[in-house]
Motif scaffolding. Structure first.
Motif, mmCIF file in Angstrom:
data_model
loop_
_atom_site.group_PDB
_atom_site.id
_atom_site.type_symbol
_atom_site.label_atom_id
_atom_site.label_comp_id
_atom_site.label_asym_id
_atom_site.label_seq_id
_atom_site.Cartn_x
_atom_site.Cartn_y
_atom_site.Cartn_z
ATOM 1 N N PRO A 117 19.956 22.916 23.085
ATOM 2 C CA PRO A 117 20.896 23.875 22.479
ATOM 3 C C PRO A 117 20.277 24.690 21.350
ATOM 4 N N GLU A 118 19.301 24.096 20.663
ATOM 5 C CA GLU A 118 18.712 24.800 19.530
ATOM 6 C C GLU A 118 17.926 26.031 19.984
ATOM 7 N N LYS A 119 17.354 25.975 21.195
ATOM 8 C CA LYS A 119 16.547 27.093 21.683
ATOM 9 C C LYS A 119 17.399 28.315 21.999
ATOM 10 N N ASP A 165 30.012 36.663 23.155
ATOM 11 C CA ASP A 165 31.285 35.985 22.885
ATOM 12 C C ASP A 165 31.930 35.602 24.219
ATOM 13 N N THR A 166 31.636 34.406 24.688
ATOM 14 C CA THR A 166 32.188 33.932 25.973
ATOM 15 C C THR A 166 32.673 32.498 25.799
ATOM 16 N N ALA A 173 31.861 27.556 23.339
ATOM 17 C CA ALA A 173 32.473 26.241 23.573
ATOM 18 C C ALA A 173 31.885 25.211 22.628
ATOM 19 N N ASN A 174 32.757 24.305 22.174
ATOM 20 C CA ASN A 174 32.249 23.214 21.352
ATOM 21 C C ASN A 174 31.601 22.158 22.245
ATOM 22 N N GLU A 175 31.078 21.116 21.639
ATOM 23 C CA GLU A 175 30.330 20.099 22.390
ATOM 24 C C GLU A 175 31.188 19.457 23.478
ATOM 25 N N ARG A 176 32.443 19.194 23.151
ATOM 26 C CA ARG A 176 33.323 18.569 24.123
ATOM 27 C C ARG A 176 33.607 19.492 25.299
ATOM 28 N N ARG A 189 31.207 13.423 26.670
ATOM 29 C CA ARG A 189 30.877 12.812 25.378
ATOM 30 C C ARG A 189 32.076 12.124 24.756
ATOM 31 N N HIS A 190 33.195 12.100 25.483
ATOM 32 C CA HIS A 190 34.401 11.494 24.932
ATOM 33 C C HIS A 190 35.169 10.816 26.066
#
Length: 890
Positions: A175-177, A186-187, A192-195, A337-338
């Motif tokens: 994700p950092e790249k 803006d999509t 989107a957040n991690e979840r 992740r949840h």
């Protein structure tokens, strides 16, 4: 941020004056070299140079360069994955110079293509223009390795789905790249957040699953899938004809309403009734339950209205709390992740698909108690989550017998949807309410047309050679129809008697030889076909002794060591080290993970394991017969009865034989020499007689189990003896004459095997194995034979007073002078049974079928013959005084 933000990108040619070799020529060359050099299972390393060539782009600040990095890496991963999944089809080896020329042409065709990255790309990445061009180039590359045109197009057609999944994977890993793209675009994807991203990644994976290649084919399930029909049971309204009533006597309170399975379930999802949030799909082996569940999950994921969690129950550990069990599953699965059922972090709306309730197994047998406990826990949690509004809907699939065992927990008639075959005969259609005329369609024709297009074999309908009445039952079932297609395509003599095991045997040979225009893979050289099959049988046995589907290398090794197959297994393992496990074991099982630091394998279809286990059981019967005969001829050779029974306990003690495995045993017996089966039948009669007098020699097991486990294994082995004896009898059609040491011996034994009923269903396995059995003179009064199969049995002078024979099959049984006083024979099938001088005083024969039965001199005083069918029955000298003949048909 502007809603129209975006930028055009093209393949970068330089960065800080350093050449960038991020081109497809390197990728195609690397993949081609991998095929030529036979690297096979190491595709991640094959494409390493092509991917690493773009590594410097990760340091770039320009969004267009970073976007190219993301796209290129995802495309590389998608193409590598496709090649890896179809590597067995790439058997032609072009020379290096020809490959170089090909790669130059392919790369040139892609150089001038411009990409535009905007909001639309992340909303619909499958529509990326470059994908069409790469699909064409990739198909041309595949054809260079002698993949036929249809296969090449089929494989390349799957590229967009694989690309989307790879895109999510690449973003999740680095994700950092790609952080700068969040600022530019803006999509829903980029913001989107991690979840949310974990859900997007998982839903992309669901769609990829139905595109993955089937067995050793170029195409996936999606390319040949035909939408299934099903029926639900509704209470019959109005009066039906007598013929209708007679034909559906066992289910006369309900009518079967035909529907389109996917449309029905989509309507159920859309309605979202919190009081009707569970659906069950019921079907036999190979009826398409799992295929439908995967397709339905993928389709709903693509629509994006409701998050879908797909859980294969053979990968699921049930516990007292469903929330905890689901949490463990998603944690091990690695995508989410949840826990989507978590009270505080869960999702507001969710569909869970539990596939294969019959897979909830313990100690090698289907544990009815576990399945019932699981169903009830699901119901409790659904009710709890849906107190105020619909938050959770659940779809469960399973084999008919297990669903039937849990039917009392599904209170609403529309909850259970029964899968219908591809084709229903005109006669059978009368049993259904089909207002939409869905059953008029022969879906086999559609499947074969799709199969012909996907495989390049040019079928436009079901081949005439297969469109025969005796093959209808097989070709109408999705899995078996596909196996028929594979077997038929081998251009061998096709078994037209409808024996499933003959078709499986053809496939085993085809997998071993795997013609490929005369090409045989080097991995199977040095391993004879009989050895190949023998090891597969032992793997199946190890799986049966476990949970019925999975096993580990250690357990396989232990089984092979026990049967002196060590050297053979070493040859087998040596071949698998070449990276062709998937070829060697074909579609029978695949590696799925690690259990107790051991590699774990599973059968892709449980039926394959059942077939191979049946072959292993029949092999043991043959061996036992030979060894006992050797011992009779020379006491220093072979085995005595105790040694034979010990071997049988080792083979069949750990796991319970069920109806599905038994069916394969019967079919395998049908393929054996008739005189051999007759001899085996006599041998098994002798062993049962010996066992009943002396008991199973469990004390000979090493290590010896504790008493409770020893007793369980002895019972399983004894039931298997009865079942395999019955399989022989069904082939020979002769009565099995066991020497009972006392009149009550059989009654005592069958009570032990039967145990206590836990539900009303008549499906008690051992009671289905009593046909053609000699029970003359046995004492069986008040015995529970509900739904028993006593077809052709000798029950002459047998005492069955007060016995429960409701729904039993006594067709052609010999009941001469039998005592059936006050016995319950409601809806029993006594067609052509011999009841001469039988005592049926006070017997309950309501709805029984006595067509052509011999009742000469029988005592039917005060018997209930209401609605009994006595057409052409012989009632000469029968006593019908006081009998209730209301509605009976003479």
């Amino acid at each position: 941020m502007s809603n129209t933000s975006g930028f055009s990108i093209s393949k970068p040619v330089a960065l800080w004056n350093k050449p960038i070799k991020a081109d497809f020529k390197e990728l195609f060359k690397s993949l081609g070299k991998g095929v030529i050099d036979g690297v096979l299972g190491k595709w991640e390393e094959v494409a390493k140079d092509a991917v690493e060539a773009t590594a410097a782009l990760g340091l770039a600040a320009a969004p267009e360069e970073v976007a190219w990095l993301l796209i290129y890496r995802s495309l590389v991963e998608a193409i590598v994955s496709l090649v890896k999944g179809n590597q067995e089809l790439l058997f032609e080896k072009p020379n290096q110079s020809d490959l170089e020329l090909l790669c130059d042409r392919l790369n040139d065709s892609l150089v001038s293509i411009e990409l535009r990255i905007d909001q639309d790309f992340f909303r619909r990445p499958k529509n990326l223009p470059i994908l069409e061009a790469i699909k064409t180039a990739f198909a041309n590359w595949l054809k260079y390795f002698s993949v036929n045109e249809a296969q090449a197009l089929t494989i390349s057609h799957r590229l967009p789905t694989y690309f989307v999944f790879a895109l999510h994977e690449e973003w999740a890993k680095h994700p950092e790249k790609y952080a700068c793209l969040k600022e530019e675009l803006d999509t829903p994807f980029t913001q989107a957040n991690e979840r949310e991203q974990s859900w997007q990644r998982y839903l992309a994976w669901l769609q990829k699953q139905v595109e993955e290649p089937m067995l050793l084919e170029a195409f996936g399930l999606k390319q040949v899938y035909v939408p299934l029909h099903a029926y639900l049971k509704q209470k019959i309204g109005g009066k039906k004809s007598e013929e209708f009533e007679r034909r559906v006597r066992e289910d006369k309170k309900y009518q079967r309403v035909v529907l389109d399975l996917e449309i029905e379930l989509e309507a159920w999802l859309e309605k979202g009734d919190r009081n009707d949030a569970i659906r069950v799909i019921s079907g036999g082996p190979g009826s398409g339950k799992s295929s439908f569940a995967k397709i339905f999950a993928a389709n709903q994921a693509e629509k994006g209205k409701i998050p879908v969690l797909f859980i294969p129950l053979h990968h699921f550990e049930p516990s007292d709390d469903l929330v905890d069990a689901v949490g463990n599953f998603v944690r091990d699965d690695g995508f989410l992740r949840h826990n989507p059922l978590d009270k505080d972090k869960g999702d507001s709306r969710l569909l869970i698909i539990f596939d294969g309730i019959d897979e909830l197994a313990m100690q090698g047998k289907i544990a009815t108690e576990i399945a019932q406990k699981f169903v009830r826990e699901v119901q409790r949690k659904v009710e709890r989550f849906n107190v105020r509004k619909t938050c959770l809907q659940v779809l469960i699939s399973g084999r008919e017998l297990v669903v039937q065992a849990n039917i009392s927990d599904f209170r609403q008639s529309q909850q259970i949807l029964h899968i219908l075959p591809y084709f229903v005969t005109e006669y059978e259609r009368n049993n259904y309410i089909d207002d939409r005329n869905l059953l008029q369609q022969d879906q086999r024709q559609i499947w074969w047309q799709k199969y012909g297009n996907a495989s390049g074999r040019a079928y436009d309908c079901l081949p005439e050679e297969l469109n025969q009445d005796n093959l209808t039952e097989i070709t109408a079932q999705p899995l078996l129809n596909y196996l028929v297609a594979l077997s038929f395509d081998q251009k061998k003599k096709f078994p037209t008697d409808g024996n499933l095991n003959a078709i499986y045997a053809n496939l085993l040979t085809a997998v071993y030889q795997r013609g490929w225009a005369g090409y045989q893979h080097p991995a199977i050289r040095g391993i004879e076909e009989k050895d190949f099959v023998r090891v597969l049988e032992e793997i199946a046995l190890a799986s049966w002794h476990g949970d019925g589907r999975t096993t580990t290398v250690r357990k396989i090794e232990a089984h092979c060591e026990q049967d002196n197959l060590n050297n053979l297994l070493k040859k087998f393992q040596k071949s698998t080290k070449l990276g062709v496990t998937r070829l060697l074991i074909a579609f029978y099982f695949r590696e799925i993970g690690v259990e107790e630091q051991e590699k774990t394998f599973e059968f892709t279809h449980k039926s394959f394991g059942e077939y191979l286990t049946a072959k292993r059981i029949v092999r043991e019967v043959r061996l036992i017969h030979k060894k006992l005969k050797d011992c009779q001829n020379d006491p220093d050779e072979g085995w005595d009865e105790r040694e034979a029974l010990k071997r049988w306990a080792i083979l069949c003690g750990l796991s319970h034989i069920d109806q599905y495995l038994f069916n394969f045993v019967v079919d395998e017996m049908c393929l054996q020499n008739a005189s051999d089966v007759s001899n085996w039948q006599q041998t098994l009669c002798h062993l049962i007689s010996f066992m009943l007098r002396h008991g199973m020699p469990m004390e000979r097991l090493t290590p010896r189990p504790d008493f409770q486990e020893e007793n369980r294994q002895a019972r399983n082995a004894e039931e298997a003896l009865l079942a395999v004896l019955n399989a022989c009898a069904r082939v020979t059609k002769t009565v099995s004459k066991i020497q009972w040491h006392s009149p009550e011996a059989f009654g005592t034994w069958i009570s032990r095997l039967q145990g206590q009923r836990v539900h009303i269903s008549p499906d008690v396995f051992c009671l289905n194995c009593l046909s053609f059995l000699d029970l003359q003179g046995c004492i069986l009064f008040f015995k529970d034979f509900l739904g028993a199969n006593l077809k052709g049995a000798n029950l002459k002078e047998t005492n069955l007073k007060g016995a429960n024979l409701k729904g039993a099959n006594l067709e052609r049984a010999n009941l001469e002078e039998a005592n059936l006083e006050e016995a319950n024979l409601e809806r029993a099938n006594l067609e052509r049974a011999n009841l001469e001088r039988a005592n049926l005083k006070g017997a309950y024969l309501k709805g029984a079928n006595l067509e052509e039965a011999n009742l000469k001199g029988a005592n039917l005083e005060e018997a209930n013959l209401e609605r009994a069918y006595l057409v052409r029955a012989n009632l000469e000298g029968a006593n019908l005084e006081g009998a209730n003949r209301k509605g009976a048909k003479f």
